[in-house]
Design an enzyme around this catalytic site. Structure first.
Site, short mmCIF file in Angstrom:
data_model
loop_
_atom_site.label_atom_id
_atom_site.label_comp_id
_atom_site.label_asym_id
_atom_site.label_seq_id
_atom_site.Cartn_x
_atom_site.Cartn_y
_atom_site.Cartn_z
N ASP A 17 -5.90 -1.78 -5.23
CA ASP A 17 -6.60 -1.07 -6.32
C ASP A 17 -6.19 -1.44 -7.75
OD1 ASP A 17 -6.88 0.29 -3.94
OD2 ASP A 17 -6.17 2.20 -4.72
N GLU A 76 -10.70 8.99 -1.96
CA GLU A 76 -9.63 8.33 -2.70
C GLU A 76 -10.09 7.97 -4.12
OE1 GLU A 76 -6.85 6.16 0.53
OE2 GLU A 76 -8.61 4.99 0.02
C1 FRU Z 1 -6.98 3.05 -1.99
C2 FRU Z 1 -5.56 3.50 -1.66
C3 FRU Z 1 -5.16 4.67 -2.53
C4 FRU Z 1 -3.67 4.57 -2.54
C5 FRU Z 1 -3.45 3.09 -2.55
C6 FRU Z 1 -2.24 2.65 -1.80
O1 FRU Z 1 -7.25 1.74 -1.66
O2 FRU Z 1 -5.45 3.81 -0.29
O3 FRU Z 1 -5.64 5.92 -2.08
O4 FRU Z 1 -3.12 5.18 -3.65
O5 FRU Z 1 -4.60 2.51 -1.96
O6 FRU Z 1 -2.02 1.27 -1.97
#
Ligand code: FRU
Length: 474
Positions: A37, A213
């Site tokens: 992300d 998310e």
């Molecule tokens: C989304 C996610 C988020 C988390 C991160 C962990 O892709 O699962 O919810 O904070 O990636 O790397």
């Protein structure tokens, strides 16, 4: 050596060994190791900062660090030292996603501290809290500790997006409620260290996902938009075809009230690889969004080159006649080399555009009133086909890299039946197609091997009029 230094050392050692066949010319990717992300997108002290979920020790996801890059124009990025490492008790198993704000001249990162209280992989043992780190210079960060604990009974509680509006700080957080429904929680802050629960801003109904998310919430035009990335929505025809989704809910909101008139959740992108988008305000106030251009659990062939994951191009979001539009930011024009044009012409069967393409931008206007073809489009080598099917007005993006385990299509219907415009960005391992001036976008990773990068246009079952065609090496 501390954890941050160890991560940096691992990254520095791996970087010279990286392969480049697929490494992007004009997209942000980690120097080596893993990326997911986008985090903490922000304009601070005269330049743009992008952070990202990063694992410097391998090409697999692992204990998350925050990678960091800066830019004057959101196009050319300069790598910076790793900003955060999982080195405190609250974030010992990962500095998960979050956001950045400028507070009293300091750059503040608000992120999720992730840890397992018991057995790794046992959901009931997850502990997620929100944490703060601050910096004077925008490069070196000091952790300030935990600023928010989860509500009782909630384990999945992450990805804080913080902003300032109507005289207060606000934070949205993605969560999974005890009934296994995704939701977005809203908090109000007197300062970045003092928060109280405001309300559940939005919540999944049956079939709308078990976890939402990476939320984001902002005003644009006549609406407030809730951006989020739900897990657990089943595919419905062409909709929701990826493992996880990312999209928006438009509605109305003002401080201290509910998020009302919520419209249905709409996907932001129709390609194979688009997740966890985040938005921020550019220096001149434009609303810009960037996503991770990959998909969880999809084959990622760049791992063999020692790196994995990249960002989409930044896209400007606008609301026009009540509809959200997404356009590539205008700064991308700075990348253009000397352009080539076609005079208006009929495309009959096939026409070669370029023998080999690594990084290019194309803009094509099709005249849909002068078409006898049943289908037409563009091909890059054997592996990528963009095909417009005239009868049902649908555009499909098909990848065929079967040796990599990637052979499937994504499809979207186009509204306008008289003309159609494509703006396409091809990089070494990606394609992004903007249709009809931002009405729809498809973003996918591609993996041509052995120089299989011949670019051509085709029509089938007849011909089609091309009004204009421009292309630029980037
Ligand atoms: C989304 C996610 C988020 C988390 C991160 C962990 O892709 O699962 O919810 O904070 O990636 O790397």
């Amino acid at each position: 050596m501390n954890t941050l230094e160890q991560g940096q050392q691992a990254l520095n050692a791996r970087y010279p060994l990286r392969g480049n066949q697929y490494y992007p010319h004009f997209h942000l990717a980690p120097r080596a190791g893993w990326m997911n992300d986008p985090n903490g997108l922000v304009y601070f002290n005269g330049r743009y900062h992008a952070f990202y979920q990063h694992h410097p020790f391998s090409v697999e996801w692992g204990p998350m660090h925050w990678g960091h890059a800066t830019s004057d124009d959101m196009v050319q990025w300069h790598h910076q030292p790793i900003a955060l490492a999982p080195d405190s008790e609250a974030d010992r198993d990962g500095c998960f996603s979050g956001s950045a704000v400028v507070d009293n001249g300091q750059l503040a990162l608000i992120y999720t501290g992730h840890r397992w209280l018991g057995e790794v992989g046992d959901d009931s043992q997850i502990c997620e809290v929100q944490c703060l780190a601050t910096s004077q210079d925008g490069i070196t960060f000091t952790k300030q500790g935990v600023i928010l604990q989860p509500p009782a009974g909630i384990m999945h509680f992450r990805d804080p997006k913080v902003w300032h509006e109507a005289g207060s700080w606000w934070m949205v957080i993605g969560a999974r409620d005890p009934q296994q429904r995704g939701q977005v929680l809203l908090y109000r802050g007197e300062s970045l260290t003092s928060w109280r629960f405001d309300r559940v801003l939005a919540q999944a109904k049956v079939g709308e996902g078990y976890m939402w998310e990476c939320p984001d919430f902002f005003k644009l035009g006549q609406h407030h938009y809730l951006l989020c990335s739900p897990q657990g929505i089943a595919a419905q025809g062409d909709r929701f075809a990826n493992l996880f989704q990312s999209g928006i809910i438009a509605g109305h909101w003002s401080a201290g009230s509910d998020f009302t008139d919520q419209q249905v959740f709409k996907e932001l992108d129709h390609g194979h690889d688009f997740y966890a988008p985040q938005s921020f305000a550019a220096a001149d106030g434009r609303r810009i969004a960037i996503a991770w251009m990959d998909m969880w659990e999809s084959p990622m062939p760049t791992k063999s080159e020692g790196w994995c994951g990249c960002f989409t191009l930044p896209r400007e979001l606008t609301e026009e006649k009540g509809q959200l539009r997404q356009r590539p930011i205008r700064e991308l024009q700075n990348l253009r080399g000397e352009g080539s044009n076609w005079p208006p012409q009929l495309l009959i069967e096939e026409k070669l555009l370029q023998e080999s393409v690594e990084a290019t931008e194309l803009s094509i206007h099709w005249d849909l009133q002068r078409v006898s073809a049943t289908a037409f489009g563009l091909k890059l080598g054997q592996g990528l086909t963009l095909r417009y099917q005239v009868a049902n007005r649908s555009l499909s993006l098909t990848r065929d890299y079967s040796t990599e385990g990637l052979a499937d299509s994504r499809r979207v219907e186009i509204s306008d039946a008289t003309a159609m415009q494509w703006q396409i960005y091809i990089d070494r391992s990606s394609v992004e197609v903007f249709i009809n001036d931002g009405e729809a976008v498809l973003s996918s990773r591609i993996y041509p091997t052995g120089g299989d990068r011949q670019l051509k246009l085709f029509s089938q079952g007849g011909d089609v009029a091309v009004d204009t065609l421009h292309y630029w090496p980037l």
